[in-house]
Every structure is written in structure tokens, then in C-alpha cells.
Design an enzyme around this catalytic site. Structure first.
Site, mmCIF file in Angstrom:
data_model
loop_
_atom_site.group_PDB
_atom_site.id
_atom_site.type_symbol
_atom_site.label_atom_id
_atom_site.label_comp_id
_atom_site.label_asym_id
_atom_site.label_seq_id
_atom_site.Cartn_x
_atom_site.Cartn_y
_atom_site.Cartn_z
ATOM 1 N N GLU A 159 -30.805 17.381 18.234
ATOM 2 C CA GLU A 159 -30.715 18.243 19.418
ATOM 3 C C GLU A 159 -29.366 18.135 20.142
ATOM 4 O O GLU A 159 -29.306 17.707 21.302
ATOM 5 C CB GLU A 159 -31.855 17.943 20.384
ATOM 6 N N GLU A 360 -39.960 17.526 15.090
ATOM 7 C CA GLU A 360 -40.632 17.101 16.325
ATOM 8 C C GLU A 360 -41.565 18.210 16.778
ATOM 9 O O GLU A 360 -41.196 19.380 16.801
ATOM 10 C CB GLU A 360 -39.645 16.796 17.459
#
Length: 784
Positions: A159, A360
Site C-alpha cells: 500500500e 488483505e
């Protein structure tokens, strides 16, 4: 049992990250990271003590049957200064971890960067320095040289959008910078580091390498019901701009070797383009084997001229970030499984050659440890629905190779510390005892059968709650319906049982089987002090969202005893499916009466008596705490507070937040009580100044009181802020027009209204709903 099976060879696993679980932050030669500095010792050690207990955690994974474990490597554990000297004991830990995983039959997936930059590199400029990207490539090589013979799957970054923009633009993550220019520069250097790191891994023979991106569909409120809806030009531009900032800024360079054309003007305006060198995008766009996708929630926006930019989205002026009318997690994140399908459909259409892994997906809910475990049915339902969305996407041709649940363990949730619970394994951070939640046992079954059962998780009944609480069914019913006749002790026991079991109140369930009217009552109580803007927003947004969902709105005014009786008769007669109630500032018997009708009700504002009737409020205590800390950070040590009427729940919460901040600073309070208007605020300020002549700051629980304090300061010949700093609360229109403009706490007016509509729709759909408390934001102006 018939199952929704997944393809043969589909990989089931879990994910974690180093800073969030390892602990041992100052042991065996590890250097400090930016998160150690940012957290200032508040958390991070011992975290889950995984550094010492990794073998036990691997056994947990083995018992669950997971096939893959995505962990991250702590850069500062391997290279304490970020480059140069290699710390052997740090590498030894990952050696041991990988060997333990392989012995358990679990494939190790290594992530090289999950936000914990060595502080030594930050001191040299961090991600704003191009050198950091080169140091990352060297670090990738060092790690691969030690464990690359046993690790087949590598991710360079996790991310980068979050690390760049929450860390450098909004400043809510480490390193806590607030510079839009730094955010764009950092984002590019992280992408460059990915490319250089990928080259280093390839040169050493890495079998499979990629990057992990957090992706979200960007929609308007209208598109939530129909994604194919044609948008007005201004809304389409808002969607495209936020999509460029959040998604395409990272997808396009990695998968196409270019920046989106509509992004570059934004970057150039804010940061220039000098940091993008010739050849960079060729490096960034090197082929990857696997794209990791983290999905949690959608982004919903619409055009709104004059709206200020969200600090986390530099260049988003004129865009309003909207609430989603659906159930939410404890983080306040909207639950929208179909958003995962939209993300995967987009990847299939725009990047059809790219293999994907869900790296995730999970949720924070309020978990309660009962004698027989943690009954987290909300998490089980969240995971179930997202896996069903994923299964449907596979049928559509999505190239998804596996699913790594976030997260194995409850852990340090970054700036939120230990209070967030994403794990399927509960961790007692005092004893480090691990306890499998119901969701872990459920996930074990999913893995074992490589699919989902035909039956969804069953919800508990009223009788289940009564048995758990050790009270009668009638007592549970009274608590559920918000009746005040239940003793505080019994109420607490029942509410605890409800939390433990994830019970859905019968009112919501009943609404599913009774005849629907498709009508909703919007009940307004007046007057509501200083609430004109809020009332207007409630009428506008609640009406808009509910009408968009096919509901007819009946607007009802509750200003007399007779109007109360008329509203009750209307609801009891089955004329409406649900009620949105805006109660008055003070105690309101109407809320309790409406709750007893069995019709779903949602409230604006936290009620004085705890019940299961969900409400929408703002974080009054947190806002007051932030305002007081702001004054303390500016050296103001003699702070008085002006409180509105203490029978108002919001005032009680704001005073509590102020007192908490003073207590942390070792200071004693100076309190003056006031009414609701400016005149009483001025009188209270004069009282404070008279009794405390050395006062150098005032916090008021409303802007009206703060404006009165401004007038009193002028009368006393004090200059603001030189002699007296003043902070208000609410950010009413007049706050920005005072002389000097008033520092205040902004409450999200439109979001409260949208959340009310979302809550009611969730109750009408029979979902388990919890109250929503929205964050506030400090707006610093000249008075401080």
C-alpha cells in the site's frame, strides 16, 4: 452439504506485518523505525511478541490449515541505519521463521516494506529523497541473499498510497508530515523503489515477485444502487479525479509504465515534476508476476463546488467525500462486498494479463471474550459475504490465485494502537495468551473444504441473550426496546451479552416478515440550539438517500405532547417501516416510546440512557481533547473551559475530553458554566478572567460561547491570540467570520445525516447495527 467451491489449487492464507506483531523493537540490534518515533513508545512493543512466540503462531496457522503466510520484513531489524551495516541477528530471525513455516507446510510470502522505514533514512529525507529508493534495492538484495532460497513469492511494497499520503499529506501516519508536495514526491520514490527492488530480486532469481496495492471502487451515491448509471459531467470528473489519486496513480505506472494523463497536472501544480526522471517509468513498469490487492471498502464522492480538499487527497478541491448508506465496521468503514467484485472486474477488463491475489481483506469489530470464546459473528458474516463476492468474480473470469485474510492476530493497528481488532485470533496483550475466535474456526472449515457452506452463520435469538445474561426474556426485551425501567446493573449485563453474541434486535428481524409500507417517518424536534445547518442536512440527505432506496418520507414535527401522541399512533398503526428521530437537546421521552413500538428507530445524537437503539453522533470527547492538546502544544498552560448546559450529553462528552487532555498534561481545570448563547459565553469568560487573571487560553464547548468569549476578551483589553487563545466547537458559519477567525472543531454535518439514513436502511434489511461515532477535525485559525 452443498458448497460454493473454489478452484483446485486456490491458496488460502493469512497476512500480518512486522511492526504490528513482532515487538522486540530494541532487541538484537534492531534500529528504530519511523513508527517507533511516531508512536513515541505508546505501542509497538511488545505488540504480539511474535519475535519470541513465532513458533507458537506458526503452529496456530498449521492448525487452521493455512497454505500461505504473508509476513513483512522489518527493514530496521536487518539494516539498522537503512543501508550499509547488516544486522546478522535480525536476519537470523527471518531465517528461523521461514524454516518454521516450511516445516509446518506453509508457504512463506515475504513483503519487504510495510510502512516501517528506518528512522536513520527518515533523518536523511526519507521517501522525499531519491537515495531512499536506491537503498531499498540494496536492502531487497540483502534479504533475498539470506532467505531467497526458501521464499518463492515476494512483494516489494504494501500500500504505497497509504504510506505516501497518510504519512506525508494528512500526517495521521508516520512520519507525520503534512505536505501535499512531499506526498506526491514520496509516492513516486516508493514506486521507483518498487521497480529497483524488483530488478534486484529478478537478478538473484526470484521465482515470483509483485507489489501490493490498496484498491477501492470510486462511486457516487447514486451509483451505489446502479454502477452503470450515467453521471452528470461534474460528478464524472470528481470520480475520475479521486480514482486517479487513489487507484490509477499506482496501477498505471506498475502495470503500464506510465502515469495517468489526468493525474500529471495535479502533481505538477502541487509538487512540480522534477522528481520524475527520464527512465523512471521504464523501471517502475517492469513486469510483475502477481498483483496483491487489499480491499476493505469503497470510496463514495460527488462534486460540491467550494468543498475544501481532503488532506489525504491533495487536489480534491470541489469534491465531497460521502457516507455510504450501509452497515459499517467498528472503524466506521462501510461494508460493501460488491466493491470487491467491482475492483476485480476492473482488473480483468483493463489488465487482463495480470494474475491477482487478495492479500488483505478483513474487518475491525468490537470483540468480547466470553467464558467459551469470542463469538464474532459480524466478522464471520463480513468474510463470508466477501468470499461469496470473490467466488462470483472467479466465475466471471477474474484471475485470482488466492485469498490471504487480514489478519491472523489482533495487533497494533498503527495510529489506533491496540483498540482495533482485525484478527481471527484474539491476543491478550497483558498475558500474550492467544484464543481462537469463532471466525478462526469458521475459516478453518472454509479452508478444509476449499469453499463456503450453503448455510450462512446463524445469528443468536432473544432467548440466547437471556440465557447468557442470566436474566428473563422480558428483561432483555425491555433493554432492547430502550425502556428506562431496567436497573443499570441489569442493563449492563444484557448489553454485554448482546455484544458477546452479536445479537440482532428483534425489531429489525420483525421488519423483514411484516408487511412493508415503504414509508419512513422523519421526526424533528425543535428547537435544537445551533442546529439549523444540521437539521437542514438531515432533511436533505436523509430524504435523498431514503427516496433513492425507494422509500416515501413522512416529515413529522414533535414539538408538543399532542404531536408526540400523534406520532406514536402513526407508528403503532403500521403506517411506516422505520423512524429517523432528531430529538431535542435535552431528555426526550419520545425516543423511548418509539423504541417500544417494535419499529426500527435510529437517533441523531447519543442518548442519555444506554440502549440498543442505534444512534449517530460525533466524537465530541475526541474533538475536545484534540482542541485542548492543540492549546497545550502551543505552550498554553493556563486554560479555562466554558461549558454549555450540563444536562446535554454532547456538552458532557466535550468537557470529559477537555479534562482528559488536562489530566495528561498534569493541569487542573478552571470551569465556568454558561447557557447556549453568546451573551452567556461572554459572562462565563468574564467570570473565568476574574477568578483566574493569569488565564492564557479558553476552550468553549460551542462556537456561540467562544464568540461570546472573544467579545469579553476585547472588552477586557486582551489581544487574541497574543494574550488569550480561544477555541470553539462546531465550526458554524460565523466561526470563520469572527475577528480574528475562530479556531474550532469541525463536525461532519452531511456525514451525520447520511449515516442516519445508512443505519435505518441496515435495520430495515435486518442487519446487526451498531451506533456510529464520526470523527471530528480541528480547524486551526487565527485565534490560536
Amino acid at each position: 452439504m452443498r458448497t460454493a467451491s473454489f478452484p483446485e489449487g486456490f491458496v488460502w492464507g493469512v497476512s500480518t506485518s512486522a511492526f504490528q506483531i513482532e515487538g522486540a523493537t530494541d532487541q538484537d540490534g534492531r534500529g528504530p523505525s519511523i513508527w517507533d518515533t511516531f508512536a513515541a513508545g505508546a505501542y509497538g512493543d511488545p505488540a504480539c511478541d511474535h519475535y519470541r512466540r513465532y513458533a507458537d503462531d506458526v503452529r496456530l496457522m498449521q492448525d487452521l490449515g493455512v497454505a500461505a503466510y504473508r509476513f513483512s520484513v522489518s527493514w530496521s531489524r536487518v539494516l539498522p541505519e537503512g543501508h550499509g551495516r547488516v544486522n546478522g541477528p535480525g536476519l537470523d530471525f527471518y531465517d528461523r521463521l521461514v524454516d518454521e513455516l516450511l516445516r509446518a507446510g506453509i508457504a512463506p510470502y515475504a513483503t519487504l516494506y510495510h510502512w516501517d522505514l528506518p528512522q536513520a533514512l527518515q533523518d536523511g529525507g526519507g521517501w522525499t529523497s531519491r537515495d531512499t529508493a536506491r537503498h531499498f534495492a540494496d536492502y531487497a538484495g540483502v534479504v533475498y541473499d539470506r532467505i531467497g532460497d526458501r521464499v518463492d513469492t515476494w512483494f516489494t511494497f504494501n500500500e504505497p498510497q497509504v504510506a505516501a499520503f497518510l504519512g506525508h499529506a494528512s500526517g495521521v501516519h508516520a512520519p507525520g508530515r503534512r505536505s501535499a508536495a512531499d506526498a506526491f514526491v514520496s509516492a513516486h520514490h516508493m514506486l521507483l523503489a518498487h521497480g529497483l527492488g524488483l530488478e534486484a530480486l529478478r537478478a538473484r532469481g526470484a521465482a515470483r515477485a509483485g507489489v501490493v496495492l490498496n484498491l477501492s471502487p470510486v462511486l457516487t451515491p447514486a451509483q451505489l444502487g446502479d454502477v452503470s448509471l450515467d453521471l452528470p459531467e461534474e460528478d464524472a470528473e470528481a470520480v475520475a479525479r479521486i480514482d486517479a489519486l487513489h487507484n490509477r496513480q499506482f496501477l498505471e505506472p506498475v502495470l503500464r509504465g506510465r502515469y495517468p494523463a489526468d493525474l500529471l497536472p495535479l502533481v505538477e501544480k502541487v509538487a512540480g515534476l522534477d522528481h520524475i526522471h527520464d527512465g523512471d517509468l521504464d523501471v517502475i513498469g517492469g513486469p510483475i508476476d502477481l498483483l496483491g490487492v487489499n480491499y476493505y471498502t469503497p470510496i463514495v464522492v460527488r462534486a460540491q463546488p467550494g468543498a475544501p480538499a481532503d488532506p489525504a487527497f491533495p487536489g480534491s478541491e470541489g469534491v465531497l467525500f460521502c457516507s455510504v448508506p450501509t452497515a459499517v465496521t467498528a472503524m466506521g468503514w462501510p461494508i460493501m462486498p460488491s466493491g470487491l467484485s467491482l475492483v476485480l472486474r476492473r482488473l480483468s477488463e483493463e489488465y487482463p494479463e495480470t494474475d491477482v491475489m487478495i492479500t488483505e481483506n478483513g474487518a475491525d469489530f468490537v470483540d468480547v471474550v466470553a467464558g467459551d470464546g469470542v463469538h464474532d459473528i459480524e466478522r464471520m458474516s463480513f468474510l463470508e459475504e466477501h468470499l461469496r463476492a470473490l467466488r462470483a468474480s472467479l466465475d466471471e473470469g477474474a484471475r485470482v490465485r488466492g485469498y490471504l485474510l487480514w489478519s491472523l492476530l489482533d495487533c497494533v493497528e498503527w495510529a489506533d494502537g491496540y483498540r482495533r481488532k482485525f484478527g481471527i485470533v484474539h491476543v491478550d496483550f497483558t498475558t500474550q495468551r492467544r484464543l481462537l475466535k469463532d471466525s478462526a474456526l469458521w475459516y478453518r472449515d472454509v479452508i478444509k473444504r476449499n469453499g463456503l457452506g450453503a448455510e450462512r452463520p446463524k445469528r443468536p435469538t432473544l432467548e440466547t441473550v437471556a440465557a447468557r445474561a442470566g436474566v428473563s426474556r422480558a428483561t432483555v426485551s425491555r433493554v432492547v426496546n430502550g425502556e428506562a425501567s431496567v436497573s443499570p446493573e441489569a442493563r449492563a449485563v444484557v448489553l454485554r451479552a448482546v455484544q458477546e453474541l452479536g445479537y440482532v434486535p428483534n425489531a429489525a428481524a420483525r421488519s423483514l416478515v411484516t408487511q412493508r409500507t415503504d414509508s419512513v417517518a422523519l421526526v424533528l424536534s425543535v428547537p435544537r440550539n445551533g442546529g439549523d445547518a444540521l437539521i437542514s442536512a438531515v432533511v436533505q440527505y436523509v430524504t435523498g438517500v431514503l427516496e433513492g432506496a425507494g422509500k416515501q418520507i413522512t416529515l413529522m414535527l414533535a414539538d408538543t405532547a399532542e404531536s408526540h401522541r400523534r406520532i406514536i399512533r402513526h407508528v403503532e398503526a403500521g403506517q411506516v417501516d422505520g423512524v429517523v428521530l432528531v430529538p431535542p437537546d435535552g431528555p426526550d421521552p419520545l425516543a423511548e416510546r418509539l423504541a417500544r413500538t417494535g419499529v426500527p428507530v435510529v437517533l441523531l445524537g447519543r442518548p442519555a440512557i444506554a440502549s440498543l437503539v442505534p444512534y449517530v453522533d460525533v466524537d465530541n470527547a475526541g474533538g475536545a481533547k484534540a482542541a485542548t492538546r492543540h492549546l497545550l502544544d502551543r505552550g498554553r498552560r493556563r486554560i479555562g473551559v466554558i461549558c454549555g448546559p450540563m444536562d446535554l450529553v454532547a456538552v458532557q462528552d466535550r468537557l470529559a475530553g477537555h479534562l482528559a487532555a488536562l489530566h495528561e498534561g498534569g493541569l487542573r481545570p478552571a470551569i465556568a458554566l454558561a447557557g447556549l448563547d453568546r451573551q452567556s459565553g461572554g459572562a462565563a469568560a468574564r467570570e473565568l478572567l476574574s477568578g483566574h487573571p493569569d488565564l492564557n487560553a479558553v476552550f468553549a464547548t460551542s462556537d456561540e460561547l467562544a464568540i461570546g468569549a472573544l467579545e469579553a476578551a476585547r472588552e477586557a483589553g486582551l489581544q487574541v491570540p497574543r494574550d488569550l487563545a480561544i477555541v470553539g466547537f462546531d465550526d458554524v458559519h460565523a466561526a470563520s467570520c469572527t475577528t480574528p477567525p475562530l479556531t474550532t472543531v469541525r463536525v461532519p454535518t452531511a456525514d451525520q445525516a447520511l449515516a442516519l439514513a445508512r443505519l435505518l436502511l441496515s435495520r430495515l434489511d435486518g442487519r446487526h447495527t451498531t451506533s456510529v461515532v464520526l470523527p471530528t477535525r480541528l480547524v486551526v485559525r487565527a485565534t490560536t
